[in-house]
Design a protein around this motif. Structure first.
Motif, PDB file in Angstrom:
ATOM      1  N   ARG A  47      49.211  45.334  32.419  1.00 37.35           N
ATOM      2  CA  ARG A  47      48.271  46.070  31.565  1.00 37.35           C
ATOM      3  C   ARG A  47      48.101  45.376  30.220  1.00 37.35           C
ATOM      4  O   ARG A  47      46.990  45.291  29.683  1.00 37.35           O
ATOM      5  N   ALA A  48      49.196  44.870  29.674  1.00 31.04           N
ATOM      6  CA  ALA A  48      49.122  44.159  28.396  1.00 31.04           C
ATOM      7  C   ALA A  48      48.257  42.912  28.519  1.00 31.04           C
ATOM      8  O   ALA A  48      47.457  42.597  27.625  1.00 31.04           O
ATOM      9  N   VAL A  49      48.400  42.182  29.620  1.00 31.30           N
ATOM     10  CA  VAL A  49      47.562  40.999  29.846  1.00 31.30           C
ATOM     11  C   VAL A  49      46.095  41.405  29.926  1.00 31.30           C
ATOM     12  O   VAL A  49      45.209  40.728  29.381  1.00 31.30           O
ATOM     13  N   GLY A  50      45.807  42.520  30.606  1.00 27.96           N
ATOM     14  CA  GLY A  50      44.424  42.983  30.681  1.00 27.96           C
ATOM     15  C   GLY A  50      43.843  43.271  29.315  1.00 27.96           C
ATOM     16  O   GLY A  50      42.686  42.919  29.025  1.00 27.96           O
ATOM     17  N   LEU A  51      44.618  43.907  28.442  1.00 28.59           N
ATOM     18  CA  LEU A  51      44.146  44.204  27.089  1.00 28.59           C
ATOM     19  C   LEU A  51      43.924  42.937  26.278  1.00 28.59           C
ATOM     20  O   LEU A  51      42.921  42.809  25.545  1.00 28.59           O
ATOM     21  N   ALA A  52      44.858  42.001  26.379  1.00 24.11           N
ATOM     22  CA  ALA A  52      44.711  40.740  25.640  1.00 24.11           C
ATOM     23  C   ALA A  52      43.518  39.950  26.154  1.00 24.11           C
ATOM     24  O   ALA A  52      42.781  39.330  25.378  1.00 24.11           O
ATOM     25  N   ARG A  53      43.322  39.953  27.468  1.00 26.28           N
ATOM     26  CA  ARG A  53      42.167  39.269  28.042  1.00 26.28           C
ATOM     27  C   ARG A  53      40.868  39.898  27.547  1.00 26.28           C
ATOM     28  O   ARG A  53      39.878  39.208  27.289  1.00 26.28           O
ATOM     29  N   ALA A  54      40.868  41.216  27.389  1.00 25.99           N
ATOM     30  CA  ALA A  54      39.699  41.902  26.857  1.00 25.99           C
ATOM     31  C   ALA A  54      39.363  41.384  25.461  1.00 25.99           C
ATOM     32  O   ALA A  54      38.187  41.147  25.134  1.00 25.99           O
ATOM     33  N   ALA A  55      40.388  41.207  24.636  1.00 27.09           N
ATOM     34  CA  ALA A  55      40.155  40.692  23.291  1.00 27.09           C
ATOM     35  C   ALA A  55      39.568  39.286  23.336  1.00 27.09           C
ATOM     36  O   ALA A  55      38.639  38.957  22.585  1.00 27.09           O
ATOM     37  N   VAL A  56      40.096  38.439  24.217  1.00 28.97           N
ATOM     38  CA  VAL A  56      39.580  37.074  24.342  1.00 28.97           C
ATOM     39  C   VAL A  56      38.124  37.098  24.789  1.00 28.97           C
ATOM     40  O   VAL A  56      37.252  36.428  24.209  1.00 28.97           O
ATOM     41  N   GLU A  57      37.834  37.875  25.830  1.00 26.39           N
ATOM     42  CA  GLU A  57      36.474  37.894  26.366  1.00 26.39           C
ATOM     43  C   GLU A  57      35.488  38.494  25.380  1.00 26.39           C
ATOM     44  O   GLU A  57      34.357  38.006  25.247  1.00 26.39           O
ATOM     45  N   ASP A  58      35.897  39.535  24.664  1.00 31.80           N
ATOM     46  CA  ASP A  58      35.020  40.107  23.642  1.00 31.80           C
ATOM     47  C   ASP A  58      34.762  39.110  22.523  1.00 31.80           C
ATOM     48  O   ASP A  58      33.646  39.024  21.992  1.00 31.80           O
ATOM     49  N   CYS A  59      35.802  38.361  22.153  1.00 30.34           N
ATOM     50  CA  CYS A  59      35.629  37.363  21.092  1.00 30.34           C
ATOM     51  C   CYS A  59      34.697  36.238  21.522  1.00 30.34           C
ATOM     52  O   CYS A  59      33.906  35.739  20.711  1.00 30.34           O
ATOM     53  N   ILE A  60      34.774  35.820  22.773  1.00 29.96           N
ATOM     54  CA  ILE A  60      33.875  34.764  23.256  1.00 29.96           C
ATOM     55  C   ILE A  60      32.420  35.176  23.043  1.00 29.96           C
ATOM     56  O   ILE A  60      31.582  34.376  22.591  1.00 29.96           O
ATOM     57  N   VAL A  61      32.120  36.434  23.357  1.00 31.41           N
ATOM     58  CA  VAL A  61      30.755  36.930  23.172  1.00 31.41           C
ATOM     59  C   VAL A  61      30.424  37.036  21.685  1.00 31.41           C
ATOM     60  O   VAL A  61      29.382  36.554  21.229  1.00 31.41           O
ATOM     61  N   TYR A  62      31.321  37.641  20.910  1.00 28.09           N
ATOM     62  CA  TYR A  62      31.043  37.886  19.496  1.00 28.09           C
ATOM     63  C   TYR A  62      30.891  36.585  18.711  1.00 28.09           C
ATOM     64  O   TYR A  62      30.016  36.472  17.839  1.00 28.09           O
ATOM     65  N   LEU A  63      31.714  35.592  19.004  1.00 23.88           N
ATOM     66  CA  LEU A  63      31.664  34.338  18.242  1.00 23.88           C
ATOM     67  C   LEU A  63      30.384  33.563  18.478  1.00 23.88           C
ATOM     68  O   LEU A  63      30.025  32.688  17.682  1.00 23.88           O
ATOM     69  N   GLN A  64      29.698  33.863  19.548  1.00 28.33           N
ATOM     70  CA  GLN A  64      28.390  33.244  19.780  1.00 28.33           C
ATOM     71  C   GLN A  64      27.251  34.034  19.141  1.00 28.33           C
ATOM     72  O   GLN A  64      26.198  33.478  18.828  1.00 28.33           O
ATOM     73  N   GLN A  65      27.479  35.324  18.917  1.00 24.30           N
ATOM     74  CA  GLN A  65      26.441  36.179  18.348  1.00 24.30           C
ATOM     75  C   GLN A  65      26.459  36.174  16.825  1.00 24.30           C
ATOM     76  O   GLN A  65      25.400  36.170  16.190  1.00 24.30           O
ATOM     77  N   ARG A  66      27.633  36.188  16.248  1.00 25.42           N
ATOM     78  CA  ARG A  66      27.789  36.312  14.807  1.00 25.42           C
ATOM     79  C   ARG A  66      27.518  34.965  14.128  1.00 25.42           C
ATOM     80  O   ARG A  66      28.123  33.940  14.486  1.00 25.42           O
ATOM     81  N   ARG A  67      26.612  34.950  13.145  1.00 26.71           N
ATOM     82  CA  ARG A  67      26.229  33.714  12.454  1.00 26.71           C
ATOM     83  C   ARG A  67      26.609  33.791  10.974  1.00 26.71           C
ATOM     84  O   ARG A  67      26.447  34.822  10.331  1.00 26.71           O
ATOM     85  N   GLN A  68      27.141  32.679  10.473  1.00 23.20           N
ATOM     86  CA  GLN A  68      27.431  32.508   9.051  1.00 23.20           C
ATOM     87  C   GLN A  68      27.167  31.049   8.706  1.00 23.20           C
ATOM     88  O   GLN A  68      27.433  30.147   9.526  1.00 23.20           O
ATOM     89  N   PHE A  69      26.680  30.800   7.512  1.00 17.82           N
ATOM     90  CA  PHE A  69      26.385  29.442   7.061  1.00 17.82           C
ATOM     91  C   PHE A  69      25.464  28.719   8.061  1.00 17.82           C
ATOM     92  O   PHE A  69      25.624  27.541   8.360  1.00 17.82           O
ATOM     93  N   GLU A  70      24.511  29.496   8.621  1.00 13.28           N
ATOM     94  CA  GLU A  70      23.482  28.983   9.523  1.00 13.28           C
ATOM     95  C   GLU A  70      24.033  28.468  10.852  1.00 13.28           C
ATOM     96  O   GLU A  70      23.407  27.661  11.534  1.00 13.28           O
TER      97      GLU A  70
END
Length: 415
Positions: free
Chosen positions: A280-303
């Protein structure tokens, strides 16, 4: 309320679709089989398409898992993964059980947890016909329970259990208090660790403990049992209860296993439970990784998308590597359990490594989301709240360290 919940997770619909794209975690030899891959793919699809939207709606308001979702899980066989096929179960092992739990916990940890309340739990009664009936009910999700081990003065120290079961004819009369009993009111039964006798001089403190099954109607408590909900900061999906037993009567035939083996039974159960917690802990950590992969492509700073920045990329890479490491470890221990090895030390190690990793990786996920991570608008805060608990239940990290150290380095007789 439902509309408010959807607004709190305003990125959910887009994220859910994207998160089906990452590759299924690799199963390495000797664990990789077509059957396991098919089960894993099915569980991920169900988790992302069915469980995640429910979690996004209900977790912000501390809602419970809907019965309709539990029924779907029953049809898929998730409550009977480890129950024999002759009783309608899938007839699989700890490996598949933990693998499915990881996928479900990736969406909502309580759904990855609720399957542990079946799997043949509460069925080891003496009467063979009764046992067969309960196994069939367990396999189809019609025998979902709650486990009452801990007490206010007996959490990590289960040998200190004081809840009494006094025999009166063909019944036990149970009196005492239990704490941290998840799903107690909604359950079909409560499996209770009780004391039937005091230890004799020279006996271990755990002598005289037994496990008794309290069968009950769903969504109510029987006469002699009351409960108060415990207000948690996370792990929503089912309610956790503080229970008061005041003369509750249970047939003696509902005692599990041989008399006086309650503590040993609890310890054996905890070995698999700890590997399940690691999954279960691995599932939660994987969720954080997968959510970050999406967010880091969406969120823009310094163009630029912030995923272009090396410091951010390195953090994500380290997070992902730690998840893979913990997954490989828990799968290895689950495989050994299926081979019949006791693995008490290894189960403690898997839980320690995976849960501490999950608490840190989900915290890194909040950091990568910046200020947005400290809001309830993204799922990453839920992953962190739930991951933090994994370092506490089924034995704290400190208890796992004690188990490991005691098996590596016996204490001196003079110590």
């Amino acid at each position: 309320m439902a509309q408010a919940a959807r607004l709190r997770y305003r990125h959910t619909a887009r994220v859910t679709d994207d998160l089906l794209a990452p590759p299924i975690p690799v199963l390495t030899a000797p664990h990789d089989t077509p059957e396991r891959r098919a089960l894993q793919e099915q569980a991920r699809e169900f988790a992302m398409r069915r469980v995640l939207p429910v979690a996004d709606e209900l977790d912000p308001r501390k809602g419970e898992i809907p019965r309709s979702l539990l029924d779907e899980m029953g049809e898929l066989g998730y409550f009977g993964i480890t129950v024999g096929t002759e009783y309608g179960g899938l007839g699989l092992g700890a490996f598949e059980y933990c693998m499915v739990a990881e996928e479900l916990a990736r969406a909502w940890m309580s759904v990855g947890s609720i399957i542990a309340r079946a799997q043949g739990a509460g069925t080891n009664v003496a009467d063979a016909d009764r046992r067969a009936e309960l196994l069939r009910r367990s396999a189809r999700g019609a025998w979902i329970g709650a486990i009452a081990l801990s007490e206010p003065e007996a959490g990590s120290d289960l040998a200190a259990v004081e809840t009494r079961a006094v025999r009166d004819g063909d019944e036990f009369v149970i009196t005492g208090r239990k704490r941290w009993t998840g799903n107690a009111k909604a359950a079909d039964f409560i499996q209770v660790l009780v004391r039937t006798d005091d230890p004799e001089p020279g006996e271990k403190r755990s002598a005289g403990l037994a496990t008794v099954v309290v069968e009950k109607p769903r969504d109510s408590f029987p006469a002699g049992l009351t409960g108060s909900p415990i207000d948690k900061i996370g792990y929503h999906g089912f309610v956790t209860w503080d229970l008061e037993f005041d003369g509750l009567r249970v047939p003696v035939s509902e005692q599990l296993g041989a008399g006086g083996e309650g503590f040993a039974d609890a310890q054996r159960w905890l070995n698999i439970a700890r590997v399940h917690t690691a999954a279960r802990a691995v599932g939660l950590a994987r969720a954080a990784v997968e959510d970050c992969i999406v967010y880091l492509q969406q969120r823009r700073q310094f163009e630029h998308p912030i995923g272009d920045f090396q410091a951010v990329r390195f953090t994500l890479a380290t997070m992902a590597a730690r998840v893979e490491q913990a997954r490989s470890f828990y799968q290895h221990v689950a495989h050994r359990l299926d081979q019949g090895e006791p693995c008490e030390r290894e189960a403690a190690m898997a839980k320690l490594v995976a849960t501490e990793m999950a608490a840190e990786v989900t915290a890194d996920g909040i950091q990568l989301h910046g200020g947005n991570g400290y809001t309830t608008e993204h799922q990453v805060e839920r992953h962190w709240r739930d991951a933090r608990l994994t370092t506490i239940f089924e034995g704290t990290s400190e208890i796992q360290k004690k188990i490991i150290a005691d098996r590596l380095l016996p204490r001196s007789p003079l110590g």
